[in-house]
Scaffold this motif. Structure first.
Motif, short mmCIF file in Angstrom:
data_model
loop_
_atom_site.label_atom_id
_atom_site.label_comp_id
_atom_site.label_asym_id
_atom_site.label_seq_id
_atom_site.Cartn_x
_atom_site.Cartn_y
_atom_site.Cartn_z
N GLU A 40 -12.06 20.06 11.06
CA GLU A 40 -10.81 19.56 10.10
C GLU A 40 -10.89 18.24 9.92
OE1 GLU A 40 -7.40 22.21 10.05
OE2 GLU A 40 -7.70 20.65 11.76
N GLN A 41 -11.53 17.64 11.13
CA GLN A 41 -11.22 15.83 11.22
C GLN A 41 -11.83 15.44 10.48
OE1 GLN A 41 -11.42 18.47 14.27
NE2 GLN A 41 -9.40 17.78 14.84
N ALA A 87 -11.50 7.66 13.43
CA ALA A 87 -10.79 7.44 11.57
C ALA A 87 -9.93 6.62 12.34
CB ALA A 87 -9.85 8.50 11.47
N SER A 99 -5.32 11.95 18.63
CA SER A 99 -6.64 11.40 18.51
C SER A 99 -6.60 9.47 18.02
CB SER A 99 -7.83 12.43 17.71
OG SER A 99 -7.89 13.32 18.75
N GLU A 159 -7.92 17.10 24.29
CA GLU A 159 -8.78 16.72 24.06
C GLU A 159 -8.25 14.73 24.28
OE1 GLU A 159 -11.47 19.23 21.96
OE2 GLU A 159 -11.41 16.76 20.94
N GLY A 209 -7.52 5.91 18.62
CA GLY A 209 -8.32 5.06 17.93
C GLY A 209 -8.06 3.77 17.50
N VAL A 235 -16.57 9.67 24.23
CA VAL A 235 -15.81 10.04 23.84
C VAL A 235 -15.32 11.60 25.23
CG1 VAL A 235 -14.28 11.11 22.25
CG2 VAL A 235 -15.22 9.48 21.29
N HIS A 240 -3.92 16.18 15.34
CA HIS A 240 -4.76 15.58 14.64
C HIS A 240 -4.32 13.72 15.10
CE1 HIS A 240 -7.28 17.01 11.46
NE2 HIS A 240 -6.89 18.56 12.69
N ASP A 244 -9.42 13.33 8.66
CA ASP A 244 -9.08 11.87 8.72
C ASP A 244 -10.52 11.65 8.40
OD1 ASP A 244 -7.35 13.20 10.69
OD2 ASP A 244 -8.58 13.37 12.55
N ALA A 274 -15.85 16.12 23.34
CA ALA A 274 -15.40 16.67 23.10
C ALA A 274 -15.14 15.76 21.30
CB ALA A 274 -13.09 15.60 23.55
N GLU A 275 -15.29 16.87 20.33
CA GLU A 275 -16.07 16.31 18.50
C GLU A 275 -15.14 15.52 18.10
OE1 GLU A 275 -17.39 18.55 20.70
OE2 GLU A 275 -19.56 18.09 21.02
N GLN A 276 -13.69 16.63 18.30
CA GLN A 276 -12.97 16.94 17.10
C GLN A 276 -12.30 15.60 17.51
OE1 GLN A 276 -10.22 20.25 16.53
NE2 GLN A 276 -10.90 21.17 19.36
N ASP A 277 -11.77 15.11 18.97
CA ASP A 277 -11.20 13.51 19.70
C ASP A 277 -12.10 12.61 18.80
OD1 ASP A 277 -9.23 12.37 20.99
OD2 ASP A 277 -11.07 11.81 21.99
N GLU A 278 -13.51 13.00 18.65
CA GLU A 278 -14.25 11.24 18.69
C GLU A 278 -14.06 11.21 17.25
OE1 GLU A 278 -18.12 13.20 18.87
OE2 GLU A 278 -19.27 11.47 19.62
N GLY A 303 -11.09 11.85 15.92
CA GLY A 303 -9.59 11.40 15.45
C GLY A 303 -10.03 9.83 15.46
N VAL A 304 -10.58 9.86 16.61
CA VAL A 304 -9.83 8.43 17.85
C VAL A 304 -11.07 7.91 16.23
CG1 VAL A 304 -11.65 6.49 19.49
CG2 VAL A 304 -9.92 8.73 19.54
#
Lengths: 277, 319
Positions: free
Chosen positions: B87-88, B63, A121, A155, A125, B51, A118, B92, B54-58, B60-61
């Motif tokens: 999980e994110q 957050a 990412s 990612e 951000g 993004v 995690h 997050d 990439a939904e997981q990254d989306e 997390g970013v």
């Protein structure tokens, strides 16, 4: 701080890690010790963070993506005045906020972590937010090598390169062991340097337990623009406590009184030796 | 009355508030078309972050951005946000208590004919138990606009789910002044039974109540736009005053609005509760209105269920 002072500080933090694992009888001691020199360099030399101005919007941000190695981080936060040293005794005790992973109830912790893959990412951000708000803080994230198996890391790697996040500094604690054994036996990661380069990162490969190399790497990376950066830090799991070094079983474990004494003596000896070197 | 898609009200309102505040940023995962974000991306490119798929990254970013003082709205299809990046969302957003607004569009059975991969009838069950999380479902465009403005001004994680298709306007711009997060909106007074609906089902509940009125059945309609925190005051009043509750949702009957209502009612003021939603089975393919009708979730279907329930109750009382 001088290199020697930083090495002494890292040794102090190592003793703190051992103390916590002794108190709680549990802890991810191996990875906490392998990443100890990196965290020390970050908090005592590289990053702009100050407990007196913990909410400063221009402070540098730190994310411990390998959140299980929290023992070193907590000791540093206590030493830096974010929390009371006395509170460390509550590590993993009933009702504590000093649980076995970083969380935002603890002053100085920027993001809750624990689940792997995690942190990058989140750090992306934070770095992107700096660019959007025209702030010049930097974001530092320490990842484990085992967690490189998580797809979300890659990612985030694409995101960082796409948005040219040159304010993002990723450090990969390459201690080569994960809970089930050598990383290359569990799921092959190599060639890691080439992978990160292919994803658009500027990669600097160093001995991640050598203070001089760590500091020089950050100095060099400072000059790299328009790309995210990664320090591929070759480290020793359990570094500084000989019976733990490169031992898979010390990924996670507690210390009884006897082992605690042995480990503490070794760390004290190293501290003395540093005085004479 | 006209039809507007909630996602269009979402993006229109986002553009409005983002023009006033640079803190508002919008993230999407290759969904600017399906969310209708093209205007936003063109007008405010510096507050728009693509993004990629990439939904997981989306999440997390988002957050990370929230932790640095921005107010990120993550806008993408609900089926992917609420599953791939769960999980994110858990770690997050919910556990870290970050100010991220997750706007799942094309939720429920909006993509009816695209099959189970594109349905999200599990999402309320997935996010409802998460700490700090507010869970919202707007019924129409006006309510969507109000929700977006309100959550932008309120600190804390939100999961807001809406559909893809045009929905009938239920409310006017003036109606929104009486809305409140966490308070059910009493859409229609009634004494014989209470229909509790959220999202697109509010319209069908209203239609059912109108049909039932012609048969002298007086059905109360509650628009439960806030699934969490649930308005227990309105639930208690409905239980005590009407004695029978029917919940209607575009979600599995497991874990959504009906479950939330039943959790409260059975422990505090037990009255019969009927949960209408998608049964726990392989979902039939079709346009969402066709699928709703198949499962008895349209006006006629809801009215039929209510008639049967009240008849059964009447027969039992006679015995």
């Amino acid at each position: 701080m001088t290199i020697r002072e930083l090495e002494q500080k890292a040794n102090e933090i190592r003793q703190g890690i051992i103390d916590l694992v002794h108190i709680s009888k549990v802890g991810h001691v191996g990875g906490a010790l392998s990443s100890c020199d990196i965290l020390t360099a970050l908090y005592y030399e590289v990053m702009k963070v100050d407990a007196e101005r913990a909410e400063d919007p221009d402070r540098d941000r730190f994310v411990l993506s390998k959140g299980h190695c929290v023992e070193g981080h907590l000791n540093i936060l206590a030493d830096k005045g974010f929390i009371e040293k006395e509170e460390l005794k509550s590590f993993c005790q009933f009702g504590t906020r000093l649980i076995a992973h970083p969380n935002r109830q603890i002053p100085g912790v920027e993001m809750n972590t624990g689940a792997l893959g995690h942190g990058l990412s989140v750090a992306c951000g934070m770095a992107k937010a700096a660019k959007m708000q025209n702030r010049d803080y930097r974001v530092y994230v320490v990842m484990g090598d085992g967690e490189q198996g998580e797809g979300s890391i890659w990612e985030a790697a694409m995101f960082a390169a796409n948005y040219k996040l040159d304010n993002l500094y990723a450090i990969l604690d390459r201690n080569r062991l994960q809970i089930s054994g050598p990383t290359e036996d569990v799921m092959r990661l190599e060639p890691l340097k080439e992978k990160w380069e292919a994803f658009g990162f500027y990669v600097e490969e160093i001995d991640g337990n050598d203070m001089r190399e760590i500091l020089y790497a950050f100095y060099k990376l400072e000059k790299v623009k328009d790309r995210p950066k990664l320090i591929l830090a070759d480290t020793v799991k359990g570094k500084g406590v000989s019976f733990m070094e490169n031992q898979t079983k010390w990924h996670h474990g507690g210390l009884n009184d006897e082992l605690y004494e042995t480990a503490s003596k070794e760390i004290a000896e190293r501290t003395r030796r540093l005085c004479y070197e | 009355m006209s039809k507007t898609a909630c996602r269009k009200a979402l993006t229109k309102t986002l553009l409005e508030i983002a023009e006033k505040s640079k803190k508002i940023v919008v993230l999407t995962s290759d969904a600017r078309g399906s969310v209708t974000l093209n205007d936003f991306a063109a007008a405010l490119p510096e507050q728009f972050v693509e993004v990629g798929i990439a939904e997981q990254d989306e999440i997390g970013v988002a957050a990370g951005m929230a932790a640095c003082g921005l107010i990120p709205f993550v806008c993408a299809p609900a089926p992917f946000l609420s599953a791939r990046s769960l999980e994110q969302i858990k770690v997050d957003v919910s556990y870290s208590n970050t100010n991220v607004k997750i706007c799942g569009v094309s939720g429920g059975l909006s993509y009816g004919a695209l099959g189970g991969s594109h349905h999200s009838i599990h999402d309320l069950a997935a996010v409802r138990p998460m700490e700090n999380m507010t869970v919202l479902m707007p019924a129409d465009a006006a309510q969507t606009g109000w929700m977006v403005k309100t959550i932008a001004e309120t600190e804390g994680p939100v999961y807001m789910r809406m559909g893809r298709n045009g929905v009938e306007d239920i409310y006017t711009e003036e109606d929104v002044s009486c809305f409140e997060i966490g308070k059910a909106h009493l859409l229609r007074e009634g004494r014989d039974i209470t229909l509790i609906a959220a999202g697109e089902m509010v319209w069908y509940a209203k239609c059912a109540a109108e049909m039932l009125q012609e048969e002298n059945i007086s059905a109360r309609v509650l628009d439960m736009h806030t699934i969490k925190p649930l308005d227990i005051g309105a639930l208690r009043a409905a239980a005590e005053e009407t004695g029978y509750l029917v919940t209607i949702e575009e979600h599995s009957v497991c874990g959504g609005l009906g479950s939330a209502v039943a959790e409260y009612i059975c422990q505090n003021c037990p009255v019969p509760v009927k949960i209408l939603g998608i049964p726990d089975e392989h979902v039939i393919a079709g346009d969402s209105p066709e699928v709703f009708a198949h499962y008895g979730l349209d006006g006629g279907g809801i009215a039929k269920t209510v008639r049967e329930l009240l008849n059964k109750q009447h027969m039992e009382e006679k015995k």
